[in-house]
Design an enzyme around this catalytic site. Structure first.
Site: not given
Ligand SMILES: [Zn+2]
Length: 488
Positions: A223-224, A264, A395, A423
């Site tokens: 999340h950057n 975000d 995660y 996943a």
């Molecule tokens: Zn996002």
């Protein structure tokens, strides 16, 4: 001082020496007179040396640098008895002194252990403090929100025609650009969609706002700022591909693009589950209701509240209200906990979709930002795959922390339970494909460029899983054979 003369047979010497040497507090001098036959003197000397060596060996373990050298000379000559006795006496004094030194060292080492323990607990406290600071947010820290006055002109970041064209495609390679180039690309999108012209935006404010956006994304594995760029670039390509400017208003386009850019902001790298379970400041502030998404929104509007970064400064209050509501709705829709609810609502509308119905359009916008947010697998394999690793890294960072803090751990985040293919298969099959196929009903043109790559990605991960399973089977058989072999 006590002077003792002892006559002993050589068999008892070792025992006596042990008692004597262990009694290092006693200021007793002991003279050993050994009446031994000459024939046994060599044997005795050897035995005594061994006894002393054995006795002193733990000392040499404690202090490897301690030189222990013993030399005993024995003789039956009475004049030498005394000399030998004095030597033993000297030896005893020396050993006593060394024992005292060792005790001091042990004491010092013990203090070091205490110090180390203290350091450990200090480090733990510092870590906890840092972690809690990571969770505390911009509202207490306005530093990053202060806009930069020196807006660069980016002569170096002039986009080539080739880049401008590639930027419209979901195949755009998002990895080869440095932050300033990504900022130039984002700036280009706002100009290209006529948002700057139509809303009379100050182009310098746009640059300053984008710089401030960049500064308010954290350096998380996933999340950057690059993720922000990816989501916005995918939104831009969907707007182009689905010709959304023909059906949506420019306000809708502005809401879609701006929500993607801000969606975000200041993400701490730990998801809502963590925020709620760890009862972080964010979870408390937003009462466990989409704490992160609420926070991203709040940061976005904190940035707009700075006049130098307010790209909506030309809007009248009513228009700003509409834009603000639109952006909030879209950012809050990116909470995956609401995935089923939002997709179901869209499925109910899609077959009789009405572009003049505001509720329909809002629902479509929510689905569009959701699609873009999780669209990595739509991209070519070499672009998409690194993102899967980045997400797993984030995660694992979370699950490791949850384990350390005694919090519940989601199996899909647990490094001991999850593999990349398993996943990815679940996510592509049950989340991505159903959502994109629903959007495809409205925009059939996305099938070739977006849905087909998803199907290919699913097939590729299924193949990878089969290889993984086969390898595990071989490994299992090997270890079974090994156990059987050992039992035999
Ligand atoms: Zn996002």
């Amino acid at each position: 001082m006590l002077f003792v003369l002892v006559n002993v047979c050589y068999l008892c010497v070792t025992e006596l020496l042990s008692v004597l040497l262990s009694d290092n507090d006693c200021s007793m001098s002991l003279l050993l007179s050994l009446s031994l036959p000459l024939s046994s003197s060599i044997l005795f000397s050897h035995s005594l040396f061994l006894s002393l060596s054995l006795f002193l060996s733990p000392l040499s373990f404690l202090s490897p640098s301690l030189p222990i050298s013993l030399s005993l000379s024995l003789s039956v000559c009475p004049s030498l008895f005394l000399c030998r006795a004095f030597k033993i006496n000297e030896l005893k004094t020396e050993v006593t002194n060394r024992l005292a030194m060792l005790e001091k060292r042990v004491e010092l080492e013990g203090m070091k252990v205490v110090e180390i323990e203290k350091c450990r607990s200090d480090i733990k406290k510092l870590r906890e403090e840092m972690a809690s600071r990571n969770n505390s947010h911009f509202l207490d820290d306005n530093k990053k929100l202060t806009p930069r006055r020196d807006v660069p002109s980016y002569p170096k970041y002039h986009l080539s025609q080739e880049t401008v064209e590639a930027l419209r495609q979901p195949t755009f390679d998002v990895w080869q650009w440095e932050p300033n180039e990504m900022l130039s690309c984002l700036e280009h999108m706002y100009h290209d969609l006529d948002l700057v012209k139509d809303f009379n935006m100050n182009p310098i404010t746009l640059k300053r706002w984008l710089l401030c956006i960049h500064d308010n994304y954290r350096m998380n594995p996933f999340h950057n700022f690059r993720h922000c760029f990816c989501v916005t670039q995918m939104m831009y390509s969907m707007i182009c591909l689905c010709s959304l400017q023909e059906t949506f208003t420019q306000v809708d386009i502005l809401i879609l693009m701006t929500a993607a850019v801000c969606h975000d902001l200041d993400h701490p790298g730990y998801n809502n589950m963590y925020q709620i379970n760890a009862r972080t400041e964010l979870a408390v502030r937003y009462n466990d209701i989409s704490p992160l998404e609420n926070h991203h929104c709040a940061v976005a509007f904190q940035i707009f509240s700075q006049p130098d970064c307010n790209i909506f400064s030309t809007f009248d209050p009513e228009a700003f209200k509409q834009i603000r509501q639109g952006i909030i709705t879209l950012i809050l829709a990116t909470d995956m906990a609401r995935h089923g609810e939002i997709l179901d609502s869209f499925k109910h509308k899609v077959d009789s979709f009405d572009f003049t119905d505001e509720e329909h359009v809002t629902c479509l916008k929510m689905v569009l930002i959701k699609c873009c947010d999780i669209s990595n697998e739509v991209r070519p394999m070499e672009v998409a795959e690194p993102w899967a690793d980045c997400l797993l890294e984030e995660y694992f960072m979370q699950s490791d922390r949850e384990k350390a803090e005694g919090l519940p751990v989601a199996p899909f985040m647990d490094r001991e339970k999850v593999t990349k293919p398993t996943a990815q298969i679940g996510f592509i099959k049950f989340v991505l494909i159903p959502m994109f196929e629903t959007v495809m009903k409205l925009f059939p043109q996305i099938e070739d460029v977006m849905v087909q790559p998803l199907r290919e990605s699913r097939d590729r991960y299924e193949e990878l899983k089969q290889i993984d399973d086969a390898m595990n089977e071989v490994q299992k058989k090997k270890s079974e054979n090994l156990t059987m072999g050992k039992k035999k």
